[in-house]
Motif scaffolding. Sequence first.
Motif, PDB file in Angstrom:
ATOM      1  N   GLU A 260       0.764  -1.141   0.133  1.00  0.00           N
ATOM      2  CA  GLU A 260       0.030   0.066  -0.101  1.00  0.00           C
ATOM      3  C   GLU A 260       0.895   1.222   0.003  1.00  0.00           C
ATOM      4  OE1 GLU A 260      -2.626  -0.233   3.340  1.00  0.00           O
ATOM      5  OE2 GLU A 260      -3.564  -1.899   2.645  1.00  0.00           O
ATOM      6  N   LEU A 261       1.962   1.197   0.900  1.00  0.00           N
ATOM      7  CA  LEU A 261       2.826   2.368   0.929  1.00  0.00           C
ATOM      8  C   LEU A 261       3.536   2.939  -0.553  1.00  0.00           C
ATOM      9  CD1 LEU A 261       3.845   1.808   4.735  1.00  0.00           C
ATOM     10  CD2 LEU A 261       2.130   3.632   3.724  1.00  0.00           C
ATOM     11  N   ILE A 262       4.085   1.802  -0.679  1.00  0.00           N
ATOM     12  CA  ILE A 262       4.959   1.821  -2.132  1.00  0.00           C
ATOM     13  C   ILE A 262       4.099   2.344  -3.208  1.00  0.00           C
ATOM     14  CG2 ILE A 262       5.739   0.545  -4.017  1.00  0.00           C
ATOM     15  CD1 ILE A 262       6.727  -1.670  -1.903  1.00  0.00           C
TER      16      ILE A 262
ATOM     17  N   GLY B 237      12.610   5.869  -1.597  1.00  0.00           N
ATOM     18  CA  GLY B 237      12.303   5.296  -0.477  1.00  0.00           C
ATOM     19  C   GLY B 237      12.892   3.863  -0.179  1.00  0.00           C
ATOM     20  N   ARG B 238      12.870   3.449   1.166  1.00  0.00           N
ATOM     21  CA  ARG B 238      13.418   2.074   1.685  1.00  0.00           C
ATOM     22  C   ARG B 238      12.366   1.551   2.750  1.00  0.00           C
ATOM     23  NH1 ARG B 238      19.052   2.683   4.475  1.00  0.00           N
ATOM     24  NH2 ARG B 238      19.408   4.129   2.831  1.00  0.00           N
ATOM     25  N   ILE B 239      12.404   0.213   2.359  1.00  0.00           N
ATOM     26  CA  ILE B 239      11.444  -0.596   3.301  1.00  0.00           C
ATOM     27  C   ILE B 239      12.327  -1.743   3.853  1.00  0.00           C
ATOM     28  CG2 ILE B 239       9.266  -1.988   3.484  1.00  0.00           C
ATOM     29  CD1 ILE B 239       8.079  -0.296   1.436  1.00  0.00           C
ATOM     30  N   HIS B 240      12.141  -1.899   5.341  1.00  0.00           N
ATOM     31  CA  HIS B 240      12.970  -3.141   5.656  1.00  0.00           C
ATOM     32  C   HIS B 240      11.897  -3.926   6.544  1.00  0.00           C
ATOM     33  CE1 HIS B 240      16.072  -4.623   9.151  1.00  0.00           C
ATOM     34  NE2 HIS B 240      15.644  -5.482   8.362  1.00  0.00           N
ATOM     35  N   ILE B 241      11.715  -5.117   5.908  1.00  0.00           N
ATOM     36  CA  ILE B 241      10.719  -5.992   6.719  1.00  0.00           C
ATOM     37  C   ILE B 241      11.571  -7.320   7.221  1.00  0.00           C
ATOM     38  CG2 ILE B 241       9.125  -8.116   5.862  1.00  0.00           C
ATOM     39  CD1 ILE B 241       8.525  -6.420   3.460  1.00  0.00           C
TER      40      ILE B 241
ATOM     41  N   LEU C  84      11.595   4.365   5.196  1.00  0.00           N
ATOM     42  CA  LEU C  84      12.309   5.537   4.967  1.00  0.00           C
ATOM     43  C   LEU C  84      11.720   6.270   3.695  1.00  0.00           C
ATOM     44  CD1 LEU C  84      15.988   4.332   5.651  1.00  0.00           C
ATOM     45  CD2 LEU C  84      14.427   5.162   7.306  1.00  0.00           C
ATOM     46  N   ASP C  85      11.166   7.570   3.999  1.00  0.00           N
ATOM     47  CA  ASP C  85      10.534   7.929   2.752  1.00  0.00           C
ATOM     48  C   ASP C  85      11.314   9.184   2.308  1.00  0.00           C
ATOM     49  OD1 ASP C  85       8.486   9.854   1.330  1.00  0.00           O
ATOM     50  OD2 ASP C  85       6.947   9.036   2.396  1.00  0.00           O
ATOM     51  N   GLY C  86      11.759   9.035   1.072  1.00  0.00           N
ATOM     52  CA  GLY C  86      12.645   9.660   0.477  1.00  0.00           C
ATOM     53  C   GLY C  86      11.906  11.229   0.179  1.00  0.00           C
TER      54      GLY C  86
ATOM     55  N   GLU D  96      10.037   5.951   9.472  1.00  0.00           N
ATOM     56  CA  GLU D  96       8.591   5.600  10.102  1.00  0.00           C
ATOM     57  C   GLU D  96       8.792   4.048  10.677  1.00  0.00           C
ATOM     58  OE1 GLU D  96       5.577   6.327   7.554  1.00  0.00           O
ATOM     59  OE2 GLU D  96       6.053   8.485   7.080  1.00  0.00           O
ATOM     60  N   THR D  97       8.313   3.677  11.698  1.00  0.00           N
ATOM     61  CA  THR D  97       8.246   2.032  12.029  1.00  0.00           C
ATOM     62  C   THR D  97       6.883   1.639  12.171  1.00  0.00           C
ATOM     63  OG1 THR D  97      10.333   2.539  13.336  1.00  0.00           O
ATOM     64  CG2 THR D  97       8.946   0.598  13.642  1.00  0.00           C
TER      65      THR D  97
END
Length: 331
Positions: free
Chosen positions: A144-146, A237-241, A251-253, A259-260
């Motif tokens: 969703e966020l992507i 951005g970056r997403i860590h799952i 991490l929103d560029g 955000e967590t």
Amino acid sequence: MTIRIGLVGTGSIAKRNYIPCLADQQDVSLGYFNRTQSKAEAVAEEFGGEVFDSLEALIDWSPDSVFVLTRETERLAISQDLLSLNPRRLFFEKPLVAAAGQENVSEDDFVAARALLHRAAAQQCETAMIFNYRFFDQPIKAKELIAQREFGRVVNITGLVHYACWSHAIDLLHYFADPIVELSALQSSTVRGQRMAAHDVTAAFRTGQDATGTLIGTSMLDWTFPLLELTFNFEKGRIHIRDLDGDMEILDGHSGRHETYAISRDRSRWDQYDASFGKSILAYLDSLRHGLPPPVPGIAGLQELQVEAAIRRSIALKRPVDLAAELPLEL
């Protein structure tokens, strides 16, 4: 409309993660086959449904789909037997084929799985996979966020993964990015770990859209701690799952925010694990109800095995492997 679901294999995974959800659906009827018939009878007594004493009898019942829930070491043979009986649809546990277990997938497993799906396609038998990690809360939220935040395409990927989650991690890589087209791999000189003992592997890869990354598979991750860590670096951005619905970092560029996202602390990762099966199964049942393609098609299972076969080939030949040229899907 009543949906008839046949289940082949009524072991612990089927009983814990599949049958309760299926039995709870008012429009679903269940039919069971297990080589030890008493196990199927015990399940039918607890959850309802019919027991059949052969695969032929199960298919004569005309199920809308047959769930193949045997051990992965037995899945190929039973699937071949089923295809001989012309089922409408087959729904597979993961991995699609693994003769020596999911921690020791070979190139032969990929070749056998490819032939299996070719045969199914020729018979117009639709195939689907579980790959329930797509249905954890955090991957759903990540998708969703992507889309909402326009992160752009994936440019880098890193992963540290226990073999218990290995096929899921490869599938998530394909799900969030795109299929791997080239890779080079190394393995440890010794077998490591006690549970699912195997050689560690490290694969460096490139995807079709030119993202690059590394993926480490091991049995040396303590089960007390996260068994899966995937990082996707996008253009914006970056997403860590982390783990089975562990905390997810964004991490929103665009905004510059870190955000967590976390699930409620009254739920364990094993609660989330069980729930992910239900969400995957319900999505599949909805596709049957509405005559739509399955949410996770069978080819996803073959693409996962293609990567594992390429890793084995790269290790054996000590060179990079072009997946499409050397291990084509041919579908």
